[in-house]
Write a protein that holds these residues in place. Structure first.
Motif, PDB file in Angstrom:
ATOM      1  N   LEU A  90       0.809  -1.228  -0.040  1.00  9.69           N
ATOM      2  CA  LEU A  90       0.046  -0.187  -0.128  1.00  9.69           C
ATOM      3  C   LEU A  90       0.940   1.199   0.044  1.00  9.69           C
ATOM      4  N   GLU A  91       0.885   2.130  -1.169  1.00  8.90           N
ATOM      5  CA  GLU A  91       1.596   3.174  -1.098  1.00  8.90           C
ATOM      6  C   GLU A  91       0.560   4.425  -1.496  1.00  8.90           C
ATOM      7  N   ILE A  92       0.338   5.397  -0.592  1.00 13.86           N
ATOM      8  CA  ILE A  92      -0.653   6.439  -0.836  1.00 13.86           C
ATOM      9  C   ILE A  92      -0.246   7.804  -0.805  1.00 13.86           C
ATOM     10  N   GLN A  93      -0.502   8.614  -1.254  1.00 11.24           N
ATOM     11  CA  GLN A  93      -0.041  10.005  -0.998  1.00 11.24           C
ATOM     12  C   GLN A  93      -1.299  10.982  -1.105  1.00 11.24           C
ATOM     13  N   GLY A  94      -1.504  12.009  -0.372  1.00 19.38           N
ATOM     14  CA  GLY A  94      -2.504  13.268  -0.594  1.00 19.38           C
ATOM     15  C   GLY A  94      -3.634  12.864   0.183  1.00 19.38           C
ATOM     16  N   PHE A  95      -3.772  11.854   1.149  1.00 22.38           N
ATOM     17  CA  PHE A  95      -4.882  11.560   2.120  1.00 22.38           C
ATOM     18  C   PHE A  95      -4.642  11.999   3.451  1.00 22.38           C
TER      19      PHE A  95
END
Length: 448
Positions: free
Chosen positions: A251-256
């Motif tokens: 899981l790689e997330i950006q902007g939340f």
């Protein structure tokens, strides 16, 4: 015999084709076994190379339609009209086409005709749609983006779909892509409902990537087979994410700003970043399989940091690059982090990278007074520390010395001195102390 490989340069390939096009060479090439000809043709995908192959001999020209892949680079054709005609001819002749990649401009009407022709054989589709030419929809401008995507629904045998520069602001009329495993959308303008409907039509995804996208306020993903998920959303807005995928591993997330992942997962790699705005809350549950975790951003609420560190007690490689904490617009320093408690709560940590203000928050002055003689940092092998200020120099040096003293397997400590804000005598003295530390531990400590 002159033989082409998949690694042959384009110039070499065209020179070879010219040589093979001579009458004597062409007759020799006609005698090649079918398996060799098939191997050569299957290694080609660039449209220019495929077209050149048809000039080798009559036999090769008859074999070209069985090429499984076609790739049209961005500047390979002049204008959408020329691209439509050329791509249309080649797609029509490629009766066994499985992979189609189109980066040059084309029209939406032509795309629909290509997919109608090869919907039965097509397995992988990659389109750059920022230069697509389409007729205005009768219902207004908002309907045009949906019309561009709806024709993809006929290729129900797709296993991989990659779209660049698409506008997904209204729901595409897709039935169901049962075989689709890989979906990647890059540089898209999205809307919550349209994206949700698109994902609902892809129930068996294992890999999902939404990169450099914008326009979403709330994103909910429920995919039973999803294993790899990369989400990169632009802008300072407060986006929320709810993810439910029991097989999730990466899981790689950006902007939340608000993140919730159902606890029935097997996450091994976790990256959370917020380049602008704040991260308020992260709910992940326990992370027993976690091997790598990266936390980055300008401002995180401290409760979000502490909760995720608590859940990630089994992490092996940890990167922490967060500048400030705080709940609102006021940027606040981090509270003190007890060195002993931190490493006791993360006993399997092998590699640790910490940046600036977070490193300054490490404080062991209370815990080391009554330190258990059995305390040890058992598995730490490498630590990378970025120091940006000489403030609290004594505390920082004590922290460095403690990590060196109690890490029984440490073989490298890298100290990065970056953008010292107080360029005065205190900074000079601090740098001298760091150099002395390196001299005393020359086989372990490095300064950058």
């Amino acid at each position: 015999m002159l033989f082409l490989t998949p690694h042959s340069s384009s110039q070499t390939f065209h020179r070879t084709v010219c040589l093979l096009s001579c009458p004597s060479s062409a007759s020799a090439m006609d005698s090649l076994p079918d398996a060799i000809v098939h191997h050569i043709l299957c290694s080609l995908s660039n449209a220019r190379d495929v077209a050149a192959c048809s000039c080798v001999s009559r036999y090769w020209n008859e074999a070209v339609p069985y090429i499984p892949s076609l790739y049209f680079p961005r500047n390979s054709l002049d204008g959408a009209a020329a691209a439509d005609a050329t791509i249309g001819r080649m797609v029509a002749s490629a009766v066994c086409l499985q992979d189609l990649i189109v980066y040059c401009p084309f029209s939406s009407a032509s795309l629909a005709s290509w997919l109608d022709l090869r919907c039965g054989t097509l397995r992988s589709l990659e389109l750059r749609m920022d230069g697509i030419a389409s007729k205005p929809a009768s219902g207004g401008d908002d309907e045009a983006p949906a019309n561009e995507l709806e024709c993809i629904g006929v290729a129900r045998g797709l296993e991989s779909l990659k779209l660049w520069g698409v506008s997904l602001t209204t729901s595409p009329n897709w039935n169901c892509f049962d075989k689709l495993r890989f979906l990647e959308i890059i540089g898209a303008t999205l809307r919550d409902g349209a994206l949700s409907d698109a994902l609902h039509a892809c129930p068996n995804l294992t890999d999902l990537a939404l990169l450099s996208c914008n326009g979403v306020a709330t994103l909910s993903i429920e995919l039973e087979r999803l294993e790899n998920c990369r989400l990169d959303f632009l802008g300072p807005g407060n986006c929320s994410l709810h993810l439910s995928s029991p097989k999730l591993q990466i899981l790689e997330i950006q902007g939340f700003s608000w993140i919730r992942v159902n606890q029935d997962h097997h996450i091994r790699r976790l990256c959370i970043a917020k380049s602008s705005g704040r991260v308020y809350k992260v709910e992940l549950g326990k992370l027993p399989d976690l091997e790598f975790m990266s936390l980055r951003g300008i401002q995180w609420r401290w409760s979000a940091i502490s909760s995720i560190l608590y859940c990630a007690s089994e992490v092996r490689h940890l990167i922490m690059k967060i500048e400030f904490c705080g709940d609102f617009d006021t940027l606040q320093p981090f509270p003190e982090i007890d060195l002993v408690d931190f490493f006791n709560n993360h006993p399997r940590l092998c590699k640790f990278e910490i940046h600036g203000a977070l490193f300054a928050a490490f404080c062991q002055k209370n815990s080391l007074k009554n330190l258990d003689s059995k305390f040890v940092i058992p598995y730490l092998e490498e630590v990378i520390i970025t120091v940006r200020s000489p403030l609290n120099a004594e505390q920082k040096l004590n922290t460095l010395e403690s990590v060196l003293m109690y890490s029984v397997k440490l073989h490298r400590m890298t100290i990065r001195l970056s953008q010292m804000k107080n360029c005065n005598e205190a900074a000079d003295d601090f740098f001298k102390d760091i150099c002395k530390l390196k001299y005393m531990n020359y086989n372990v400590v490095q300064i950058e």
